[in-house]
Motif scaffolding. Structure first.
Motif, PDB file in Angstrom:
ATOM      1  N   TRP A  87       0.656  -1.267  -0.083  1.00  0.00           N
ATOM      2  CA  TRP A  87      -0.013   0.018   0.166  1.00  0.00           C
ATOM      3  C   TRP A  87       1.067   1.175   0.209  1.00  0.00           C
ATOM      4  O   TRP A  87       0.525   2.293  -0.812  1.00  0.00           O
ATOM      5  CB  TRP A  87      -0.917  -0.095   1.375  1.00  0.00           C
ATOM      6  N   PRO A  91       0.081   4.352  -2.506  1.00  0.00           N
ATOM      7  CA  PRO A  91      -1.212   4.417  -1.645  1.00  0.00           C
ATOM      8  C   PRO A  91      -2.528   5.229  -2.327  1.00  0.00           C
ATOM      9  O   PRO A  91      -2.405   5.559  -3.372  1.00  0.00           O
ATOM     10  CB  PRO A  91      -0.562   5.994  -1.089  1.00  0.00           C
ATOM     11  N   TYR A 110      -3.143   1.074   6.840  1.00  0.00           N
ATOM     12  CA  TYR A 110      -2.863   2.483   6.806  1.00  0.00           C
ATOM     13  C   TYR A 110      -1.747   2.991   7.939  1.00  0.00           C
ATOM     14  O   TYR A 110      -0.618   3.651   7.499  1.00  0.00           O
ATOM     15  CB  TYR A 110      -4.089   3.351   6.906  1.00  0.00           C
TER      16      TYR A 110
END
Length: 293
Positions: A87, A91, A110
């Motif tokens: 990720w 992003p 996150y």
């Protein structure tokens, strides 16, 4: 208080009745507050800042000792770190099971991804767990203090500090320590809202429960459980229903968005839960557990 309850004459007669017959009657003492002279004054509570600081240190020290010895060997901790790294390289807002999180909650990716931008992959996820694991003692103390007093809050915090399973949670890259922090905060705020008859703590409890649901699917069951509990939280039916409806609505944003994302991506709003169920069923079968009921 005795006078207010109708026992004033008896309390005035009692001292004279206890004087020996041969002695002259002694005048009854007149305490400044009738009937309360034998009630001990409540002991002042120690500084909350001092107590919370003590508990934070007590939670941090054993976890720091384990942190430098523990490591991520296999399982969710390794997989979550790998997904968070992916990720971080690209992003984006994760909207469904296949959007980069699979059976895990997007919020944890996150958090770990953000810390990965500063720390090595062997440390980042464990550091997230350490921070939230230590902070968990604060809502635990707040909840226990409200229900049982500050001494019980301190005892609970100290016991929590040396809880072996949580030492494991706090020093590996799984989501348990992070999720438990949010759930303890939810419980503390719900208790505050019910006891003080205020909706604001219940609203923030609902907001935090959204975050807990974005971490782990087992947090989802607390939306109906707490909502139903709030229905019976007071003899005032209007107040109880208002609490329950308001809290339930505050819990819905993330679950509804996540269900919509999975409906669009997989045709089933509950696809992640069914996928996890199927995975565990196959896991049991592959492990030799298919021979019996």
């Amino acid at each position: 208080m005795g006078r207010w309850l109708g026992f004033g004459p008896c309390l005035r007669i009692l001292p004279r009745a206890m004087v020996p017959a041969s002695s002259p009657a002694a005048p009854a003492p007149t305490p400044s507050v009738p009937g309360l002279s034998a009630v001990p004054a409540p002991q002042p509570e120690p500084s909350l800042r001092w107590l919370v600081g003590l508990l934070l240190v007590a939670a941090l020290l054993p976890r720091l000792g384990v942190f430098f010895l523990n490591e991520n060997l296999y399982g969710d901790a390794v997989v979550r770190t790998e997904l968070a790294e992916r990720w971080l390289n690209a992003p984006h807002v994760i909207t469904s099971y296949k959007d980069g999180t699979y059976q895990f909650g997007p919020l944890h990716l996150y958090l770990v991804g953000a810390v990965l931008s500063v720390f090595d992959r062997e440390v980042a996820g464990r550091l997230v767990s350490l921070v939230f694991g230590v902070l968990s003692v604060v809502p635990l103390f707040a909840l226990t203090r409200r229900l049982f007093g500050w001494r019980a809050g301190v005892a609970a915090g100290l016991a929590f500090s040396v809880w072996g399973m949580h030492l494991q949670f706090s020093t590996t890259a799984g989501s348990e320590a992070v999720s438990l922090f949010f759930m303890l905060a939810v419980f503390a705020l719900v208790a505050e809202g019910v006891e003080e008859n205020r909706f604001q703590p219940l609203f923030w409890a609902g907001m935090l429960l959204n975050l807990a649901c974005a971490l782990r699917y087992d947090a989802w069951m607390y939306i109906p459980l707490i909502t139903v509990a709030l229905v019976f939280s007071s003899n005032d039916r209007v107040a109880s229903l208002t609490r329950a409806v308001g809290f339930g609505l505050a819990c819905l944003p993330f679950p509804l968005l996540w269900m919509q994302g999975n409906e669009l991506a997989h045709g089933d709003p509950f696809f992640p839960m069914k996928a996890v169920d199927d995975f565990h069923r196959q896991w049991v079968a592959d492990s030799g557990g298919a021979g019996g009921a």
